[in-house]
Design a protein around this motif. Structure first.
Motif, PDB file in Angstrom:
ATOM      1  N   PRO A 101      31.552  52.687  38.900  1.00 19.74           N
ATOM      2  CA  PRO A 101      32.185  52.878  37.781  1.00 19.74           C
ATOM      3  C   PRO A 101      33.404  52.171  37.114  1.00 19.74           C
ATOM      4  CG  PRO A 101      31.328  54.871  38.316  1.00 19.74           C
ATOM      5  CD  PRO A 101      31.438  53.797  39.588  1.00 19.74           C
ATOM      6  N   LEU A 102      33.572  51.847  36.009  1.00 20.73           N
ATOM      7  CA  LEU A 102      34.747  51.099  35.564  1.00 20.73           C
ATOM      8  C   LEU A 102      35.469  52.009  34.518  1.00 20.73           C
ATOM      9  CD1 LEU A 102      33.704  47.540  35.187  1.00 20.73           C
ATOM     10  CD2 LEU A 102      34.987  48.532  37.155  1.00 20.73           C
ATOM     11  N   ARG A 103      36.767  52.208  34.614  1.00 19.96           N
ATOM     12  CA  ARG A 103      37.447  52.959  33.415  1.00 19.96           C
ATOM     13  C   ARG A 103      38.522  52.073  32.927  1.00 19.96           C
ATOM     14  NH1 ARG A 103      38.201  58.331  37.060  1.00 19.96           N
ATOM     15  NH2 ARG A 103      35.920  58.849  37.483  1.00 19.96           N
ATOM     16  N   ASP A 104      39.068  52.636  31.617  1.00 16.19           N
ATOM     17  CA  ASP A 104      40.166  52.069  31.242  1.00 16.19           C
ATOM     18  C   ASP A 104      40.225  50.569  31.216  1.00 16.19           C
ATOM     19  OD1 ASP A 104      42.874  51.905  29.843  1.00 16.19           O
ATOM     20  OD2 ASP A 104      43.834  52.175  32.052  1.00 16.19           O
ATOM     21  N   ILE A 105      39.425  50.136  30.488  1.00  9.81           N
ATOM     22  CA  ILE A 105      38.979  48.593  30.423  1.00  9.81           C
ATOM     23  C   ILE A 105      39.999  47.998  29.376  1.00  9.81           C
ATOM     24  CG2 ILE A 105      37.526  46.878  29.539  1.00  9.81           C
ATOM     25  CD1 ILE A 105      35.255  48.623  30.492  1.00  9.81           C
ATOM     26  N   ARG A 106      40.757  46.992  29.580  1.00  9.97           N
ATOM     27  CA  ARG A 106      41.714  46.345  29.109  1.00  9.97           C
ATOM     28  C   ARG A 106      41.597  44.846  28.853  1.00  9.97           C
ATOM     29  NH1 ARG A 106      47.202  49.472  31.342  1.00  9.97           N
ATOM     30  NH2 ARG A 106      46.399  51.334  31.465  1.00  9.97           N
ATOM     31  N   ARG A 107      42.046  44.221  27.699  1.00 10.47           N
ATOM     32  CA  ARG A 107      41.931  42.835  27.493  1.00 10.47           C
ATOM     33  C   ARG A 107      43.019  42.421  26.902  1.00 10.47           C
ATOM     34  NH1 ARG A 107      37.327  45.738  26.240  1.00 10.47           N
ATOM     35  NH2 ARG A 107      35.472  45.158  27.025  1.00 10.47           N
ATOM     36  N   HIS A 108      43.818  41.801  27.698  1.00 15.00           N
ATOM     37  CA  HIS A 108      45.220  41.118  27.204  1.00 15.00           C
ATOM     38  C   HIS A 108      44.970  39.888  26.509  1.00 15.00           C
ATOM     39  CE1 HIS A 108      47.339  44.367  29.116  1.00 15.00           C
ATOM     40  NE2 HIS A 108      46.916  44.042  30.247  1.00 15.00           N
ATOM     41  N   ASP A 109      45.665  39.598  25.518  1.00 11.97           N
ATOM     42  CA  ASP A 109      45.749  38.295  24.720  1.00 11.97           C
ATOM     43  C   ASP A 109      47.266  38.035  24.957  1.00 11.97           C
ATOM     44  OD1 ASP A 109      45.517  35.951  23.397  1.00 11.97           O
ATOM     45  OD2 ASP A 109      44.675  37.105  21.512  1.00 11.97           O
ATOM     46  N   TRP A 110      47.485  37.497  26.058  1.00 14.47           N
ATOM     47  CA  TRP A 110      48.992  37.236  26.373  1.00 14.47           C
ATOM     48  C   TRP A 110      49.627  36.278  25.512  1.00 14.47           C
ATOM     49  CZ3 TRP A 110      46.527  37.962  31.699  1.00 14.47           C
ATOM     50  CH2 TRP A 110      47.345  39.000  32.250  1.00 14.47           C
ATOM     51  N   GLN A 111      48.771  35.378  25.086  1.00 15.43           N
ATOM     52  CA  GLN A 111      49.556  34.265  24.104  1.00 15.43           C
ATOM     53  C   GLN A 111      49.240  34.517  22.686  1.00 15.43           C
ATOM     54  OE1 GLN A 111      47.845  30.951  26.458  1.00 15.43           O
ATOM     55  NE2 GLN A 111      49.947  30.372  26.604  1.00 15.43           N
ATOM     56  N   GLN A 112      48.442  35.799  22.491  1.00 20.14           N
ATOM     57  CA  GLN A 112      47.923  36.071  20.663  1.00 20.14           C
ATOM     58  C   GLN A 112      47.400  34.786  20.277  1.00 20.14           C
ATOM     59  OE1 GLN A 112      51.463  37.585  19.080  1.00 20.14           O
ATOM     60  NE2 GLN A 112      51.656  39.294  20.174  1.00 20.14           N
ATOM     61  N   ASN A 113      46.794  34.019  21.099  1.00 24.28           N
ATOM     62  CA  ASN A 113      45.845  32.984  20.375  1.00 24.28           C
ATOM     63  C   ASN A 113      44.234  33.097  20.380  1.00 24.28           C
ATOM     64  OD1 ASN A 113      45.213  32.736  23.145  1.00 24.28           O
ATOM     65  ND2 ASN A 113      45.941  30.642  23.277  1.00 24.28           N
ATOM     66  N   GLY A 114      43.861  34.347  20.649  1.00 18.26           N
ATOM     67  CA  GLY A 114      42.448  34.725  20.628  1.00 18.26           C
ATOM     68  C   GLY A 114      41.377  34.198  21.833  1.00 18.26           C
ATOM     69  N   GLU A 115      42.092  33.558  23.010  1.00 12.52           N
ATOM     70  CA  GLU A 115      41.344  32.954  23.916  1.00 12.52           C
ATOM     71  C   GLU A 115      41.001  34.277  24.653  1.00 12.52           C
ATOM     72  OE1 GLU A 115      43.315  29.722  25.523  1.00 12.52           O
ATOM     73  OE2 GLU A 115      43.114  28.325  23.907  1.00 12.52           O
ATOM     74  N   ALA A 116      39.944  34.102  25.374  1.00 13.19           N
ATOM     75  CA  ALA A 116      39.082  35.221  26.372  1.00 13.19           C
ATOM     76  C   ALA A 116      39.763  34.957  27.574  1.00 13.19           C
ATOM     77  CB  ALA A 116      37.862  35.477  26.044  1.00 13.19           C
ATOM     78  N   ARG A 117      40.884  35.385  28.279  1.00 18.00           N
ATOM     79  CA  ARG A 117      41.386  34.989  29.598  1.00 18.00           C
ATOM     80  C   ARG A 117      41.422  36.091  30.383  1.00 18.00           C
ATOM     81  NH1 ARG A 117      42.280  29.475  30.202  1.00 18.00           N
ATOM     82  NH2 ARG A 117      42.077  28.293  28.501  1.00 18.00           N
ATOM     83  N   HIS A 118      41.561  37.285  30.027  1.00 19.38           N
ATOM     84  CA  HIS A 118      41.639  38.529  30.844  1.00 19.38           C
ATOM     85  C   HIS A 118      40.889  39.554  30.598  1.00 19.38           C
ATOM     86  CE1 HIS A 118      43.635  42.383  31.142  1.00 19.38           C
ATOM     87  NE2 HIS A 118      43.838  41.812  32.611  1.00 19.38           N
ATOM     88  N   VAL A 119      40.404  40.195  31.485  1.00 22.24           N
ATOM     89  CA  VAL A 119      39.830  41.512  31.422  1.00 22.24           C
ATOM     90  C   VAL A 119      40.262  42.494  32.687  1.00 22.24           C
ATOM     91  CG1 VAL A 119      37.536  40.872  32.411  1.00 22.24           C
ATOM     92  CG2 VAL A 119      37.944  42.823  30.847  1.00 22.24           C
ATOM     93  N   GLY A 120      40.631  43.634  32.429  1.00 21.38           N
ATOM     94  CA  GLY A 120      41.102  44.471  33.584  1.00 21.38           C
ATOM     95  C   GLY A 120      40.242  45.624  33.752  1.00 21.38           C
TER      96      GLY A 120
END
Length: 264
Positions: free
Chosen positions: A77-96
Motif C-alpha cells: 500500500p502507498l500513502r501520502d502521495i505527493r507530486r512536486h513541481d519543483w520548477q513550477q513549469n508543469g513538467e512531470a518529474r517527481h512522485v513520492g
C-alpha cells in the motif's frame, strides 16, 4: 520479524512502447516496488491493468503527454502521495509516497540538460542546474527515513563513465553538475547505495547510448541512475544490483533497472 523488500528503479523510455519488457522484468525478478521514469504518457492512458494483473495494485502516477513522466507501482500500500513541481513549469518529474512503516520512496527524473554545458548558451542546462538546486532546498527538510531514486542524469565518479578524460566536458559528467549533485548528497547525508556495495574503483554503468551497434562490445556506459537512502536506512540495505542484461533485450530502453533489497 524481518521482512525483505525489493525496490527497483528504471528509466523505461516510454512505458507503452516497452510494456512487454517491464512485464518480463517483473515476472523474472518480482520486486515489491518499481519506480519508473520517462513514462511519456498522461495518467488516464497509463497501462495500469497489466501491472494489476501481476499484483501491483497500488499505483502513484504523474504523467504528461509524450515527455517525462514518473510512476511508482507497488505490491505494498502507498500513502501520502505527493507530486512536486519543483520548477513550477508543469513538467512531470517527481512522485513520492509513504509505505505503511512510514518510510518514503521519492522517484525523480532530473532533466538531461541538453548538449552544451553552459547555462547561458543552453537554457536546458540551466534548467537542470536549477532543478537540482530546488532538490537541495527540499532535501534540507527531509526527516523521514527516505529512499531517493530515479534517473539523476549525472554520473559523478571517475568510474561511473567509460572515459573520465573524454567526458569531462560532456553534459552528465561536468564538474559543475558533479559539484551540485555532491551538494545535494551532502545536504541530507544521503548514502549512494551502488557505491556502498560496489567500490568506487570499479566501473559501474546503468545507461548505454543507442548509437552503439553493440552496447556490450563497446561498453561506453554511464551510471546515470541512482538509489540513495537517508543514513537511518543504510543498515537496512542488504544488497544492490544493476541488471545489465536487460539492455540486451529486444527493443530495450537505453537504461537498465537498478534494484535494492532491504531487510526491514
Amino acid at each position: 520479524m524481518t521482512q525483505k523488500i525489493q525496490i527497483a528503479s528504471w528509466n523505461i523510455n516510454s512505458i507503452r512502447a516497452r510494456i512487454e519488457l517491464v512485464e518480463k522484468f517483473l515476472i523474472e525478478y518480482q520486486p515489491d516496488i518499481l519506480c519508473l521514469q520517462e513514462t511519456k504518457v498522461v495518467d488516464d492512458l497509463f497501462p495500469s491493468a497489466p501491472f494489476r494483473m501481476l499484483g501491483y495494485n497500488h499505483q502513484a502516477l504523474h504523467g504528461q503527454p509524450m515527455h517525462h513522466g514518473v510512476a511508482i507501482l507497488s505490491k505494498l500500500p502507498l500513502r501520502d502521495i505527493r507530486r512536486h513541481d519543483w520548477q513550477q513549469n508543469g513538467e512531470a518529474r517527481h512522485v513520492g509516497a509513504s509505505l505503511a512503516n512510514g518510510m518514503r520512496v521519492e522517484n525523480v527524473y532530473v532533466p538531461a540538460g541538453g548538449d552544451i554545458p553552459d547555462a547561458e548558451e543552453n537554457p536546458k542546462f540551466g534548467q537542470k542546474l536549477n532543478f537540482i538546486n530546488q532538490m537541495i532546498a527540499w532535501s534540507q527538510d527531509v526527516e523521514t527515513p527516505t529512499i531517493l531514486t530515479g534517473d539523476f542524469n549525472i554520473a559523478p565518479l571517475e568510474h561511473d563513465v567509460w572515459s573520465h578524460k573524454q567526458l569531462a566536458n560532456v553534459v552528465s559528467h561536468t564538474q559543475i553538475e558533479i559539484d551540485l549533485l555532491n551538494k545535494l548528497q551532502g545536504t541530507g547525508n544521503w548514502v549512494d547505495l551502488a557505491r556502498h556495495f560496489t567500490p568506487a574503483e570499479e566501473k559501474l554503468y546503468t545507461w548505454w547510448s543507442y548509437r552503439a551497434r553493440d552496447y556490450a562490445a563497446s561498453n561506453r556506459g554511464r551510471r546515470l541512475d541512482h538509489m540513495w537512502v537517508t543514513p537511518n536506512l543504510l543498515e537496512k540495505a542488504a544488497s544492490h544490483q544493476v541488471h545489465v542484461t536487460c539492455r540486451g533485450w529486444a527493443k530495450p530502453s537505453d537504461h537498465v533497472p537498478i534494484v535494492t533489497t532491504f531487510s526491514l
